[in-house]
Design an enzyme around this catalytic site. Structure first.
Site, mmCIF file in Angstrom:
data_model
loop_
_atom_site.group_PDB
_atom_site.id
_atom_site.type_symbol
_atom_site.label_atom_id
_atom_site.label_comp_id
_atom_site.label_asym_id
_atom_site.label_seq_id
_atom_site.Cartn_x
_atom_site.Cartn_y
_atom_site.Cartn_z
ATOM 1 N N GLY A 59 23.387 7.719 10.889
ATOM 2 C CA GLY A 59 23.491 9.238 11.523
ATOM 3 C C GLY A 59 24.022 8.471 13.176
ATOM 4 O O GLY A 59 25.251 7.815 13.123
ATOM 5 N N SER A 60 22.988 8.297 13.843
ATOM 6 C CA SER A 60 23.926 8.266 15.516
ATOM 7 C C SER A 60 23.825 6.438 15.352
ATOM 8 O O SER A 60 24.800 5.665 16.042
ATOM 9 C CB SER A 60 22.131 8.480 16.296
ATOM 10 O OG SER A 60 21.643 9.345 15.675
ATOM 11 N N GLY A 73 17.762 9.803 14.962
ATOM 12 C CA GLY A 73 18.178 9.351 15.795
ATOM 13 C C GLY A 73 17.071 8.403 17.011
ATOM 14 O O GLY A 73 17.566 9.011 18.133
ATOM 15 N N ASP A 114 27.567 9.536 9.959
ATOM 16 C CA ASP A 114 27.743 10.793 10.635
ATOM 17 C C ASP A 114 28.786 11.342 11.467
ATOM 18 O O ASP A 114 29.090 10.116 12.098
ATOM 19 C CB ASP A 114 25.964 11.237 11.711
ATOM 20 C CG ASP A 114 24.773 11.150 10.400
ATOM 21 O OD1 ASP A 114 24.972 12.133 9.617
ATOM 22 O OD2 ASP A 114 24.163 11.657 11.496
ATOM 23 N N LYS A 173 25.706 19.882 7.109
ATOM 24 C CA LYS A 173 23.714 20.354 6.849
ATOM 25 C C LYS A 173 23.625 21.977 7.008
ATOM 26 O O LYS A 173 24.432 22.310 8.207
ATOM 27 C CB LYS A 173 23.022 19.237 8.581
ATOM 28 C CG LYS A 173 22.951 17.772 7.837
ATOM 29 C CD LYS A 173 22.086 17.308 9.778
ATOM 30 C CE LYS A 173 22.530 15.416 9.843
ATOM 31 N NZ LYS A 173 22.042 15.034 8.377
ATOM 32 N N GLY A 178 17.166 6.103 11.419
ATOM 33 C CA GLY A 178 16.922 5.530 12.038
ATOM 34 C C GLY A 178 17.338 3.785 11.996
ATOM 35 O O GLY A 178 17.508 2.596 12.615
#
Lengths: 295, 196
Positions: free
Chosen positions: A236-237, A154, A25, A82, A215
């Site tokens: 992602g994060s 997240g 991301d 997205k 995660g």
């Protein structure tokens, strides 16, 4: 034969080229370049990473096409973006600007509580989330050319990613040991198209590429998902919410290639700086969980 | 005959499946020591930047160049880029084939395509000459071939999408994604020739 574009083989084929890789991301062109330099196979262009979407609250929508286009200009690797579940016009816009893959994602606020997008109607391929085999095969039935297990985006807590990967892969193992006359009842039980259930049984895997997501924050998390049997990972994060994104990104890339080599995993796990601050999923109220979005 | 498939990233499992289906021993290659006792190597499709960076990080560049001097290597798509001497941008390359490639030459994913090609080199590998169905995914083009590198297949408009230079082979497209194994058997014939 004339040249054919947008066939299922080329949609599914791009996902096959991403196998054994990490999709990251990114929220700016600079992030995108850091990801590419670290060895990402693709980037997911968005305005906020899931951890910030969670913190921010409100309605989460498709990102500004201007931002996505800037990220597409910044890198040579594929760019994904997205759209909301069921929001076929956001998908049309993303196809029009030329993104390489659309993620019809539960991380954004759903636009339709009953129907996902008819993905067969598009030339651009789609990836969709799933928590179990039935959900994965329903999405493939609608035209998804790639699947990712949802996890809980997240959070930096890998427990849901593990739960969903074990559920999908465990059900495929169960399916393979079943007597053929039991398959129809199983298809009914999991709410999946019978033909796709039979195809999965014959292949011993999903008919499309299957990544893990939601995660994953460390090289060890990524390698564990690979050892469980997924084809690659989304982070992602976990990268840009950590202390040293470039270093962590490169380490996760290496961990996915050498997922079966604990010595290399030990080496790449050293001195990565602070990981993202996680949120334990069991402490999050049920109403704030997003993996349940999608039908 | 044992053929390695570079397994840093990409669709290496698809190549291994084809090789095993036609009765060849196939091994995953991730580190330099995995190259020992192989008779040939396939570099699969994937992201050429990722494969290049991982090859640098695990000291594979020189061992792969040495391997390619004597033994056959075949690169598909990202693998073809990695084999080239020039990809018109800064990224790690093996510099083994005298070809210049242009990455993403056909556009973005929505422009990815399938088409039938005439590949005369494959004719001995089928009962009768028939077209080869090729899958192009964000594919590179072989912009030019130099020295003793030769075009092996072209699009109807004449642009080059497969080339051979001695025991080295590059294809812009993905024979590992179709059930037609003629390209794999053609590559094995190069490996057998190199052996004898």
């Amino acid at each position: 034969m004339e040249q054919q574009v947008g066939t299922f083989a080329v949609k599914k084929g791009l996902a096959q080229m991403l196998k054994g890789g990490v999709i990251m991301d990114v929220v700016t062109p600079e992030h995108a370049r850091i990801a590419e330099d670290a060895g990402a196979v693709a980037v997911m262009a968005l305005e906020r990473v899931p951890a910030d979407i969670r913190a921010h609250g409100g309605v989460a929508r498709m990102s500004d096409p201007e931002l996505i286009l800037k990220i597409m200009d910044a890198v040579s690797i594929p760019v994904m973006a997205k759209c909301r579940i069921g929001h076929f016009v956001e998908a049309q816009i993303l196809e029009a600007i030329g993104v390489d893959y659309i993620d019809e994602s539960e991380v954004l606020t759903p636009a339709d509580e009953h129907h996902h997008i008819n993905k067969h109607a598009f030339k651009v391929p789609f990836v969709c989330g799933c928590r179990n085999l039935g959900e994965a095969l329903r999405r493939i039935g609608e035209g998804a050319a790639m699947i990712r297990t949802k996890g809980e985006a997240g959070t930096g807590d890998v427990v849901e990613a593990v739960r969903h990967a074990r559920s999908v892969l465990g059900d495929i193992r169960r399916l393979q040991t079943m007597a053929e006359e039991e398959v129809m009842a199983f298809a009914k039980e999991i709410g999946a198209p019978y033909e796709l259930v039979m195809e999965t049984r014959a292949l011993g895997r999903l008919p499309v590429v299957n990544f893990a997501a939601g995660g994953i924050a460390t090289p060890a998390d990524a390698a564990m998902m690979m050892q469980l049997g997924v084809d690659g990972v989304f982070v992602g994060s976990g990268i840009f919410k950590s202390g040293d994104p470039a270093r962590r990104a490169a380490a996760i890339v290496k961990a996915v290639t050498h997922y079966n080599d604990p010595y290399i995993l030990a080496e790449v796990s050293r001195n990565l700086g602070e990981p993202m601050v996680g949120r334990q999923i069991s402490a999050i109220p049920e109403t704030e969980l997003i993996a349940g979005r999608g039908w | 005959m044992r053929i390695g498939v570079l397994a840093l990233q990409g669709d290496f499992a698809e190549h291994i499946a084809v090789l095993r289906r036609i009765g060849v021993e196939a091994e995953e290659v991730r580190l330099p020591q995995h190259l020992h006792s192989l008779d040939g190597l396939i570099i699969p499709g994937g992201e050429s930047t990722t494969i290049g960076k991982l090859a640098v990080a695990y000291n594979l560049i020189e061992p792969l160049r040495e391997f390619g001097k004597e033994k056959p290597i075949w690169g598909t798509c990202a693998g073809a880029i990695f084999l080239s001497k020039d990809a018109r941008r800064q990224q790690p390359l093996l510099n083994l084939m005298d070809i210049t490639v242009e990455r993403n030459a056909f556009g973005r994913q929505v422009d990815s395509f399938e088409i039938d090609l005439d590949v005369p080199a494959l004719h001995p590998f089928g009962a009768e000459p028939r077209p080869y169905h090729a899958v192009f995914i964000r594919a590179p083009l072989i912009a030019s071939v130099e020295k003793d590198a030769q075009p092996l297949a072209c699009l109807p408009d004449g642009r080059i999408v497969a080339a051979r230079q001695g025991h080295l082979l590059a294809t812009s497209f993905h024979p590992e994604l179709t059930s037609d194994d003629r390209f794999h058997r053609y590559f094995l014939s190069l490996a057998k020739k190199a052996e004898s």
